[in-house]
Design a protein around this motif. Structure first.
Motif, PDB file in Angstrom:
ATOM      1  N   HIS A  87       0.832  -1.202   0.000  1.00 21.43           N
ATOM      2  CA  HIS A  87       0.000   0.000   0.000  1.00 21.43           C
ATOM      3  C   HIS A  87       0.867   1.251   0.000  1.00 21.43           C
ATOM      4  O   HIS A  87       0.592   2.222  -0.728  1.00 21.43           O
ATOM      5  N   SER A  88       1.918   1.254   0.795  1.00 25.75           N
ATOM      6  CA  SER A  88       2.810   2.406   0.874  1.00 25.75           C
ATOM      7  C   SER A  88       3.455   2.699  -0.469  1.00 25.75           C
ATOM      8  O   SER A  88       3.614   3.871  -0.852  1.00 25.75           O
ATOM      9  N   GLY A  89       3.835   1.646  -1.207  1.00 25.26           N
ATOM     10  CA  GLY A  89       4.420   1.848  -2.529  1.00 25.26           C
ATOM     11  C   GLY A  89       3.460   2.537  -3.481  1.00 25.26           C
ATOM     12  O   GLY A  89       3.839   3.465  -4.212  1.00 25.26           O
ATOM     13  N   PHE A  90       2.210   2.116  -3.479  1.00 20.75           N
ATOM     14  CA  PHE A  90       1.200   2.777  -4.306  1.00 20.75           C
ATOM     15  C   PHE A  90       0.974   4.215  -3.856  1.00 20.75           C
ATOM     16  O   PHE A  90       0.826   5.124  -4.676  1.00 20.75           O
ATOM     17  N   PHE A  91       0.962   4.424  -2.540  1.00 17.46           N
ATOM     18  CA  PHE A  91       0.700   5.755  -1.991  1.00 17.46           C
ATOM     19  C   PHE A  91       1.830   6.719  -2.322  1.00 17.46           C
ATOM     20  O   PHE A  91       1.616   7.930  -2.432  1.00 17.46           O
TER      21      PHE A  91
END
Length: 218
Positions: A87-91
């Motif tokens: 999720h952090s990578g997408f964010f």
């Protein structure tokens, strides 16, 4: 459901996956988390090419110029806890997106730990109505957690577009999601492995992603 399998492409994701799988490297939890995050970043970039853009005039210090600007409203959702680095990578790329979180965990229902059920206990999400939903869950073993998380999120509205993102999926899970998910949905996955073992872990897989990211749990 369309499936984008990065293992079938020449992509740096394969390098990150090599390190995630290797027992000689994956014991470094910081590197493990960062590699999952980096996979999310590459997937976000590739996914961004499919979204809706409109021309907008931007004023620079020297002159106005026209640029194509992302117009889709995005909700990034993930399954706690293993999904947080992905999720952090997408964010990192969709930094103006709204966010949603679902807690889903596996619970064995027999002493031999061969029968498993998925339990959802918590959800926090904005309205999904008319938005692009990206649901990230790094390990897609049976497809059960992805299905239940998606079903829970739909209580908050119907997205106009749905994308699922996983680091590794089993062929069984991919086949299952193809049957139950919308035809216009897309699954973005780093690799698809052939089987599940008796404990419903992906083989060859990489082990327990949550434990490798954040430490073992009771």
């Amino acid at each position: 459901m369309k499936v984008i399998n990065f293992a079938e492409q020449n992509s740096v994701i394969n390098t990150f996956l090599r390190e995630l799988r290797s027992v000689d490297i994956q014991c470094d939890s910081m590197r493990f988390r960062r590699n999952i995050e980096r996979i999310g970043e590459v997937m976000a970039y590739e996914l961004s090419k499919t979204l809706h853009y409109e021309a907008e005039t931007i004023m620079t210090p020297l002159a106005p110029t026209e640029m194509n600007v992302l117009r889709d409203r995005i909700v990034l959702a993930t399954v706690l806890r293993a999904g947080l680095p992905l999720h952090s990578g997408f964010f990192n790329y969709f930094d103006s997106a709204e966010n949603a979180f679902v807690s889903a965990y596996r619970r064995y229902t027999d002493e031999s730990q061969t029968n498993v059920e998925i339990v959802v206990e918590y959800m926090a999400a904005p309205s999904l109505e008319g938005k692009v939903l990206i649901l990230a869950d790094p390990m897609l073993a049976t497809g059960g957690s992805m299905e239940l998380a998606y079903t829970a999120l739909l209580r908050n509205g119907t997205p106009k577009e749905v994308h699922f993102a996983s680091v590794i999926a089993s062929q069984q899970a991919v086949d299952y999601l193809r049957k139950i998910m919308p035809e216009n949905a897309t699954l973005w996955v780093g690799a698809i492995d052939p089987i599940l073992n008796e404990h419903k872990y992906i083989v060859p897989g990489l082990g327990d992603a949550g434990d490798l990211c954040f430490g073992t749990k009771l």
